[in-house]
Structures are given as C-alpha cells and as structure tokens.
Design a protein around this motif. Structure first.
Motif, PDB file in Angstrom:
ATOM      1  N   ARG A   1       0.841  -1.193   0.000  1.00 42.36           N
ATOM      2  CA  ARG A   1       0.000   0.000   0.000  1.00 42.36           C
ATOM      3  C   ARG A   1       0.873   1.239   0.000  1.00 42.36           C
ATOM      4  O   ARG A   1       2.016   1.224   0.466  1.00 42.36           O
ATOM      5  CB  ARG A   1      -0.944   0.056   1.214  1.00 42.36           C
ATOM      6  CG  ARG A   1      -1.899  -1.098   1.375  1.00 42.36           C
ATOM      7  CD  ARG A   1      -2.562  -1.588   0.111  1.00 42.36           C
ATOM      8  NE  ARG A   1      -3.487  -0.655  -0.506  1.00 42.36           N
ATOM      9  CZ  ARG A   1      -3.842  -0.745  -1.785  1.00 42.36           C
ATOM     10  NH1 ARG A   1      -3.338  -1.672  -2.576  1.00 42.36           N
ATOM     11  NH2 ARG A   1      -4.700   0.126  -2.275  1.00 42.36           N
TER      12      ARG A   1
ATOM     13  N   ASN B   1      -1.458   2.406   6.193  1.00 43.52           N
ATOM     14  CA  ASN B   1      -2.348   1.929   5.135  1.00 43.52           C
ATOM     15  C   ASN B   1      -2.183   0.433   4.914  1.00 43.52           C
ATOM     16  O   ASN B   1      -3.165  -0.283   4.689  1.00 43.52           O
ATOM     17  CB  ASN B   1      -2.079   2.685   3.836  1.00 43.52           C
ATOM     18  CG  ASN B   1      -2.588   4.113   3.871  1.00 43.52           C
ATOM     19  OD1 ASN B   1      -3.424   4.454   4.704  1.00 43.52           O
ATOM     20  ND2 ASN B   1      -2.091   4.947   2.964  1.00 43.52           N
TER      21      ASN B   1
ATOM     22  N   TYR C   1      -5.270  -2.647   5.520  1.00 43.95           N
ATOM     23  CA  TYR C   1      -5.768  -3.601   4.532  1.00 43.95           C
ATOM     24  C   TYR C   1      -5.591  -5.056   4.960  1.00 43.95           C
ATOM     25  O   TYR C   1      -5.828  -5.958   4.156  1.00 43.95           O
ATOM     26  CB  TYR C   1      -5.093  -3.357   3.181  1.00 43.95           C
ATOM     27  CG  TYR C   1      -5.787  -2.286   2.365  1.00 43.95           C
ATOM     28  CD1 TYR C   1      -6.604  -2.623   1.301  1.00 43.95           C
ATOM     29  CD2 TYR C   1      -5.632  -0.944   2.669  1.00 43.95           C
ATOM     30  CE1 TYR C   1      -7.247  -1.657   0.551  1.00 43.95           C
ATOM     31  CE2 TYR C   1      -6.268   0.041   1.931  1.00 43.95           C
ATOM     32  CZ  TYR C   1      -7.087  -0.318   0.875  1.00 43.95           C
ATOM     33  OH  TYR C   1      -7.735   0.645   0.139  1.00 43.95           O
TER      34      TYR C   1
ATOM     35  N   ARG D   1      -8.710  -7.211   4.264  1.00 41.70           N
ATOM     36  CA  ARG D   1      -8.994  -7.426   2.846  1.00 41.70           C
ATOM     37  C   ARG D   1      -7.970  -8.378   2.230  1.00 41.70           C
ATOM     38  O   ARG D   1      -8.325  -9.210   1.382  1.00 41.70           O
ATOM     39  CB  ARG D   1      -9.027  -6.093   2.101  1.00 41.70           C
ATOM     40  CG  ARG D   1     -10.141  -5.185   2.593  1.00 41.70           C
ATOM     41  CD  ARG D   1     -10.208  -3.868   1.877  1.00 41.70           C
ATOM     42  NE  ARG D   1     -10.883  -3.989   0.585  1.00 41.70           N
ATOM     43  CZ  ARG D   1     -11.233  -2.948  -0.159  1.00 41.70           C
ATOM     44  NH1 ARG D   1     -11.000  -1.710   0.263  1.00 41.70           N
ATOM     45  NH2 ARG D   1     -11.840  -3.116  -1.320  1.00 41.70           N
TER      46      ARG D   1
ATOM     47  N   SER E   1     -19.621  -7.277 -10.483  1.00 49.01           N
ATOM     48  CA  SER E   1     -19.526  -5.823 -10.520  1.00 49.01           C
ATOM     49  C   SER E   1     -20.293  -5.267 -11.712  1.00 49.01           C
ATOM     50  O   SER E   1     -20.353  -5.893 -12.774  1.00 49.01           O
ATOM     51  CB  SER E   1     -18.065  -5.377 -10.623  1.00 49.01           C
ATOM     52  OG  SER E   1     -17.350  -5.745  -9.467  1.00 49.01           O
TER      53      SER E   1
ATOM     54  N   ARG F   1     -10.828   7.166  -6.014  1.00 47.51           N
ATOM     55  CA  ARG F   1     -10.248   5.862  -5.664  1.00 47.51           C
ATOM     56  C   ARG F   1      -9.538   5.202  -6.836  1.00 47.51           C
ATOM     57  O   ARG F   1      -8.541   4.546  -6.669  1.00 47.51           O
ATOM     58  CB  ARG F   1     -11.330   4.932  -5.098  1.00 47.51           C
ATOM     59  CG  ARG F   1     -10.889   3.466  -4.894  1.00 47.51           C
ATOM     60  CD  ARG F   1      -9.657   3.372  -3.992  1.00 47.51           C
ATOM     61  NE  ARG F   1      -9.159   2.006  -3.901  1.00 47.51           N
ATOM     62  CZ  ARG F   1      -8.269   1.480  -4.709  1.00 47.51           C
ATOM     63  NH1 ARG F   1      -7.797   2.194  -5.743  1.00 47.51           N
ATOM     64  NH2 ARG F   1      -7.820   0.255  -4.540  1.00 47.51           N
TER      65      ARG F   1
ATOM     66  N   TRP G   1      -9.543  -4.551  -5.274  1.00 47.18           N
ATOM     67  CA  TRP G   1     -10.008  -3.587  -4.278  1.00 47.18           C
ATOM     68  C   TRP G   1     -10.585  -2.340  -4.930  1.00 47.18           C
ATOM     69  O   TRP G   1     -11.574  -1.778  -4.447  1.00 47.18           O
ATOM     70  CB  TRP G   1      -8.873  -3.251  -3.315  1.00 47.18           C
ATOM     71  CG  TRP G   1      -8.435  -4.433  -2.504  1.00 47.18           C
ATOM     72  CD1 TRP G   1      -9.180  -5.558  -2.247  1.00 47.18           C
ATOM     73  CD2 TRP G   1      -7.185  -4.616  -1.854  1.00 47.18           C
ATOM     74  NE1 TRP G   1      -8.444  -6.434  -1.465  1.00 47.18           N
ATOM     75  CE2 TRP G   1      -7.231  -5.884  -1.210  1.00 47.18           C
ATOM     76  CE3 TRP G   1      -6.025  -3.854  -1.746  1.00 47.18           C
ATOM     77  CZ2 TRP G   1      -6.156  -6.389  -0.472  1.00 47.18           C
ATOM     78  CZ3 TRP G   1      -4.950  -4.351  -1.013  1.00 47.18           C
ATOM     79  CH2 TRP G   1      -5.029  -5.603  -0.378  1.00 47.18           C
ATOM     80  N   GLU G   2      -9.997  -1.908  -6.038  1.00 50.53           N
ATOM     81  CA  GLU G   2     -10.536  -0.763  -6.750  1.00 50.53           C
ATOM     82  C   GLU G   2     -11.932  -1.065  -7.267  1.00 50.53           C
ATOM     83  O   GLU G   2     -12.863  -0.250  -7.129  1.00 50.53           O
ATOM     84  CB  GLU G   2      -9.638  -0.358  -7.922  1.00 50.53           C
ATOM     85  CG  GLU G   2     -10.205   0.797  -8.731  1.00 50.53           C
ATOM     86  CD  GLU G   2      -9.447   1.080 -10.015  1.00 50.53           C
ATOM     87  OE1 GLU G   2     -10.005   1.808 -10.853  1.00 50.53           O
ATOM     88  OE2 GLU G   2      -8.315   0.591 -10.172  1.00 50.53           O
TER      89      GLU G   2
ATOM     90  N   GLU H   1     -14.065  -3.287  -6.188  1.00 48.10           N
ATOM     91  CA  GLU H   1     -14.994  -3.369  -5.059  1.00 48.10           C
ATOM     92  C   GLU H   1     -15.375  -1.976  -4.568  1.00 48.10           C
ATOM     93  O   GLU H   1     -16.541  -1.704  -4.293  1.00 48.10           O
ATOM     94  CB  GLU H   1     -14.355  -4.169  -3.924  1.00 48.10           C
ATOM     95  CG  GLU H   1     -14.227  -5.654  -4.197  1.00 48.10           C
ATOM     96  CD  GLU H   1     -13.471  -6.381  -3.109  1.00 48.10           C
ATOM     97  OE1 GLU H   1     -13.661  -7.612  -2.993  1.00 48.10           O
ATOM     98  OE2 GLU H   1     -12.669  -5.749  -2.377  1.00 48.10           O
ATOM     99  N   ASP H   2     -14.393  -1.095  -4.442  1.00 51.46           N
ATOM    100  CA  ASP H   2     -14.650   0.247  -3.927  1.00 51.46           C
ATOM    101  C   ASP H   2     -15.522   1.078  -4.867  1.00 51.46           C
ATOM    102  O   ASP H   2     -16.320   1.909  -4.409  1.00 51.46           O
ATOM    103  CB  ASP H   2     -13.336   0.982  -3.684  1.00 51.46           C
ATOM    104  CG  ASP H   2     -12.537   0.401  -2.524  1.00 51.46           C
ATOM    105  OD1 ASP H   2     -13.108  -0.391  -1.755  1.00 51.46           O
ATOM    106  OD2 ASP H   2     -11.340   0.751  -2.400  1.00 51.46           O
ATOM    107  N   ARG H   3     -15.346   0.867  -6.163  1.00 48.80           N
ATOM    108  CA  ARG H   3     -16.070   1.697  -7.130  1.00 48.80           C
ATOM    109  C   ARG H   3     -17.369   1.070  -7.611  1.00 48.80           C
ATOM    110  O   ARG H   3     -18.113   1.672  -8.382  1.00 48.80           O
ATOM    111  CB  ARG H   3     -15.152   1.995  -8.311  1.00 48.80           C
ATOM    112  CG  ARG H   3     -13.961   2.869  -7.931  1.00 48.80           C
ATOM    113  CD  ARG H   3     -13.047   3.101  -9.119  1.00 48.80           C
ATOM    114  NE  ARG H   3     -13.773   3.680 -10.228  1.00 48.80           N
ATOM    115  CZ  ARG H   3     -13.533   3.396 -11.513  1.00 48.80           C
ATOM    116  NH1 ARG H   3     -12.552   2.561 -11.834  1.00 48.80           N
ATOM    117  NH2 ARG H   3     -14.234   3.965 -12.468  1.00 48.80           N
TER     118      ARG H   3
ATOM    119  N   THR I   1     -19.853   0.421  -5.659  1.00 47.60           N
ATOM    120  CA  THR I   1     -20.956   0.859  -4.797  1.00 47.60           C
ATOM    121  C   THR I   1     -21.089   2.377  -4.819  1.00 47.60           C
ATOM    122  O   THR I   1     -20.175   3.088  -5.214  1.00 47.60           O
ATOM    123  CB  THR I   1     -20.702   0.398  -3.348  1.00 47.60           C
ATOM    124  OG1 THR I   1     -19.424   0.907  -2.904  1.00 47.60           O
ATOM    125  CG2 THR I   1     -20.699  -1.109  -3.269  1.00 47.60           C
TER     126      THR I   1
END
Length: 215
Positions: free
Chosen positions: A25, A36, A40, A43, A114, A123, A208-209, A211-213, A215
């Motif tokens: 990270r 950071n 994580y 995750r 996704s 992000r 992770w990107e 997943e974050d984007r 929602t």
C-alpha cells in the motif's frame, strides 16, 4: 515477523510485504504507508485464506528501504529491493503461486458481480469494469515477458479468449512455482520474488478498486 520494505519515491512511499505477495500500500510518508498497509489486513486475508493460508501478521518490521522513482509517485511499485535477489526455496515458491492463483480467482469473481459502469472518483480513475479487466490481463502478458514467458496478444473484450488466458497464467505459475537462485529471470527482467509481488499486487489492487467503485 511481518517483514516489510519501503520504496521511497520523491513524494510517495510504498510499504510492501516481503513474504505476502501483492500486499503493498502507498502513503505520503513512511508512517502513512505502513498504516495503510495494516489497514488492509482484513482485505488481504480474503486472498490468503482462499490460498489456504493463515494470515495473522504482527506489527510491521522494516527490513529495507529502496529508492523509488516517478512510477512510485504515480502509484505503482517500481524497483526491486536488494532482498529480492535472495534465493527462493521450493516451499516459498509454492506458497507464492497459491496466493497468485487465489488473487486470479477472486478477481474473476469480483468482476462477475460488478456493474459494467463503475463509480467515478478519486479511488481509481476512469476505467469501467471491462476495460479494467482487459487492462489487468494485458499488463500480465507484458509482465510475463520479464520472467521469460511470451504469449501473443489475445482477445480481451467482454468475450475473452479464456483458453489463451489460462495458458498464460499456467505458464506464469509454472515459472514462479520453481525454486529460484534470485537472479533476474530474463535479460533486464525481474527476479522471481519481485515478479510474484508485482503481478499479485496489480491483480489485488484492481480487485479492491473494483470493489470500492462498484458501490
């Protein structure tokens, strides 16, 4: 021991695990990057447990600092630390491949659920799902050349050449699953330990990107 090395760019710092491929990270300082990294842990545990491994790291211990560059600041680990020239025994190679295969599996699953249009924002930039998946696969084909694995370009759109992708990844796993003396695996290429970390990091970072984007 939770061994970590720091890659120091002009403006940013990467904290990367020595023993857990892809757990890296970035931050604006050494302390920020380490914080950071530890943030994580839950995750990354998803990847480790999929690989059949127990992941309960202790406090990070910095074992090396490497000079980074503009790519570090851009957001990608870019230099091989000296410790990556150390030999890789068979048990480490097998564990590494298990993590990499787990990352590939999770990436496919996250991509399958996704939405095609991902939320824009700080992000992860502007790639939507299919373009992100194609980017990861094409980068992998490029990275493979750094360990002496060469494959011709293949279809990367929504209808993918799954046989070609499976063959590429099988060859990567076969090479990285062998013991290594720590030397670069091709002319001006990467060592086995660095290659595994860089390939795994790229897949996991985009998991992770996405997943974050989503929602």
């Amino acid at each position: 021991m939770n061994r970590v090395y720091l890659e120091l760019g002009p403006k940013k710092v990467f904290a990367c695990s020595v023993d857990w491929p892809g757990w890296c990270r970035i931050g604006r300082s050494e302390e920020d990057a380490l914080e950071n990294l530890m943030h994580y842990v839950p995750r990354y545990r998803v990847i480790a447990e999929r690989a059949g491994l127990v992941f309960e790291p202790g406090d990070p211990v910095v074992v090396e600092r490497a000079k980074g560059n503009s790519t570090t600041d851009f957001g990608a680990p870019a230099v091989m630390p000296e410790l990556d020239a150390e030999p890789v025994p068979l048990d480490e190679a097998a564990r590494t491949v298990a993590v990499l295969q787990a990352a590939w599996a999770v990436f496919a699953e996250v991509g399958a659920v996704s939405p095609e249009e991902l939320r824009k924002g700080p992000r992860g930039g502007g790639r939507d799902r299919d373009k992100m998946i194609a980017h990861v696969i094409e980068a992998e084909r490029s990275y493979a050349r750094m360990i002496g694995v060469r494959h011709k370009p293949f279809k990367l759109g929504p209808v993918k050449d799954t046989a070609a992708l499976a063959a590429l990844r099988a060859d990567i796993a076969e090479v990285l699953g062998r013991p290594s003396d720590g030397a670069q695996m091709s002319e001006r290429g990467w060592s086995a330990r660095y290659a595994a970390r860089r390939i795994a990091w790229h897949v996991i970072d985009h998991i992770w990107e996405m997943e974050d984007r989503a929602t």
